[in-house]
Scaffold this active site. Structure first.
Site, PDB file in Angstrom:
ATOM      1  CG  ASP A   1      -1.736   1.592   1.245  1.00 26.78           C
ATOM      2  OD1 ASP A   1      -1.774   2.152   0.151  1.00 26.78           O
ATOM      3  OD2 ASP A   1      -2.578   1.018   2.133  1.00 26.78           O
TER       4      ASP A   1
ATOM      5  CG  ASP B   1      -3.091   3.702  -2.450  1.00 28.08           C
ATOM      6  OD1 ASP B   1      -4.199   3.213  -2.457  1.00 28.08           O
ATOM      7  OD2 ASP B   1      -2.538   4.484  -1.689  1.00 28.08           O
ATOM      8  CD  GLU B   2      -5.474  -0.173  -0.418  1.00 27.63           C
ATOM      9  OE1 GLU B   2      -5.535  -1.287   0.048  1.00 27.63           O
ATOM     10  OE2 GLU B   2      -6.314   0.575  -0.557  1.00 27.63           O
TER      11      GLU B   2
HETATM   12 MG   LIG Z   1      -2.069   4.083   0.460  1.00 28.33          MG
END
Ligand SMILES: [Mg+2]
Length: 357
Positions: A8, A106-107
């Site tokens: 993440d 974003d993960e």
């Molecule tokens: Mg994040």
């Protein structure tokens, strides 16, 4: 032994902004809606750690962020740029995965059970991933490692910022049950509130309750909460969308929790999808619903049928079922997507096969 990681990115949008404007680095940076001198509507998407020192956090109304730090650097969301950076990161992460599932811009979850034979190898691997992301993109991330997605996700939260945390299978229950209820994965604000009203104070209380009691309160979702509280999560790391799939997405003008609005959007997208699959002479067996929340978390839920279908009614029905099963009004929704996969040539109808030629 299963070894799952969640990678993440830390304060991703703000980190991307710092990357192209290094002079921002030690200033409070807030990415989100226009604050309009405190009168703006909408929310904070992300902020950097300097801004967090002033009490600003993602999901907070932008007007409140402005009151807390009027001279912070407020920037609009530049989705195209973040997608570009995201693609770079995801390409790197994929290279380290047996299986790869992007969970958000974003993960990503990765299954590394085959290449990491034990936890110490997994830890080494995580360090290499983190280093390669830093070297090739300049962006910081955190990594959680665990026996399933749930533990990987919660370990990652605990690792933030810029850390790596490993929670072994034998440590998982204790790790999770010491958390406050609202930190339990899958439990949002409203659900946590209901649990507290029903007398549950900790994750341990939920774990020691019964699945029946929780199902009385929340339906099938209650059974999920019970499993999570007991550190159980059998779900696989799944490649996000099958390559061969057809989908549509709708971004709402204003983030919403109105499920009727979402249903209308689903119906409209279902009709467009029907037109496209019929024009290609295809039928589907899987429908995936995507929800992107105001905080940019993304959730994909799929359901499959054991026959091939092609009608918009069928698409909409399945997508709405998923919506009601998984959306509990805990977060504002920014975008809804519907996608069909498991596509096959539709042979059953003569008229259609003639049409395909
Ligand atoms: Mg994040």
């Amino acid at each position: 032994m299963r070894v799952i990681m969640l990678i993440d990115m830390d304060y991703f949008f703000a980190a991307c902004e710092e990357l192209r404007r290094p002079e921002l680095k030690n200033k409070p940076v807030v990415v989100g809606a226009d604050p309009k001198k405190g009168k703006g509507r909408g929310v904070v998407s992300t902020c950097n750690y300097v801004a967090r020192k002033y009490g600003i956090h993602s999901g907070m109304p932008i007007s409140m962020a402005y009151r807390l730090k009027p001279d912070a650097v407020f920037l609009p969301v530049d989705e195209d740029y973040y997608e570009q950076m995201s693609n770079k990161v995801m390409e790197i992460v994929k290279g380290f995965a047996d299986r790869f599932e992007q969970a958000s811009i974003d993960e990503a979850f990765i299954d590394v059970s085959q290449r990491a034979k034990d936890y110490s190898e997994a830890l080494e691997l995580a360090k290499r991933i983190k280093q390669e992301i830093a070297e090739k993109t300049g962006l910081p991330c955190s990594i959680g490692i665990g026996p399933n997605k749930l533990i990987a996700k919660m370990a990652c939260e605990a690792a933030k910022p810029n850390g790596i945390k490993l929670v072994k299978e034998e440590e998982a229950k204790e790790f999770i049950q010491n958390m406050p209820i609202e930190k339990l994965y899958g439990v949002g604000k409203k659900t946590a509130e209901k649990l507290k009203q029903a007398g549950f104070a900790t994750v341990k209380d939920v774990a020691n309750s019964s699945p029946m009691k929780l199902m009385d309160m929340f339906g099938s979702y209650g059974a999920e909460i019970y499993k999570y509280a007991n550190a159980i999560d059998d779900s696989e790391v799944e490649e996000s969308y099958e390559v061969k799939s057809i989908g549509r997405e709708t971004t709402f003008e204003k983030d919403t929790e109105d499920t009727e609005k979402m249903e209308k959007a689903i119906e409209k997208m279902a009709q467009e999808i029907e037109a496209e699959i019929k024009s290609q002479g295809l039928a589907f067996s899987t429908v995936t619903l995507k929800l992107r929340f105001a905080n940019f978390d993304e959730h994909l839920k799929s359901t499959s049928i054991n026959y091939a279908a092609s009608s918009s009614e069928e698409i909409a029905k399945l997508a709405k079922q998923l919506l009601h099963e998984y959306y509990h009004g805990d977060e504002l929704v920014r975008k809804v997507g519907v996608r069909v996969s498991g596509l096959k040539k539709f042979k059953g109808q003569k008229r259609l096969s003639e049409f395909i030629g």
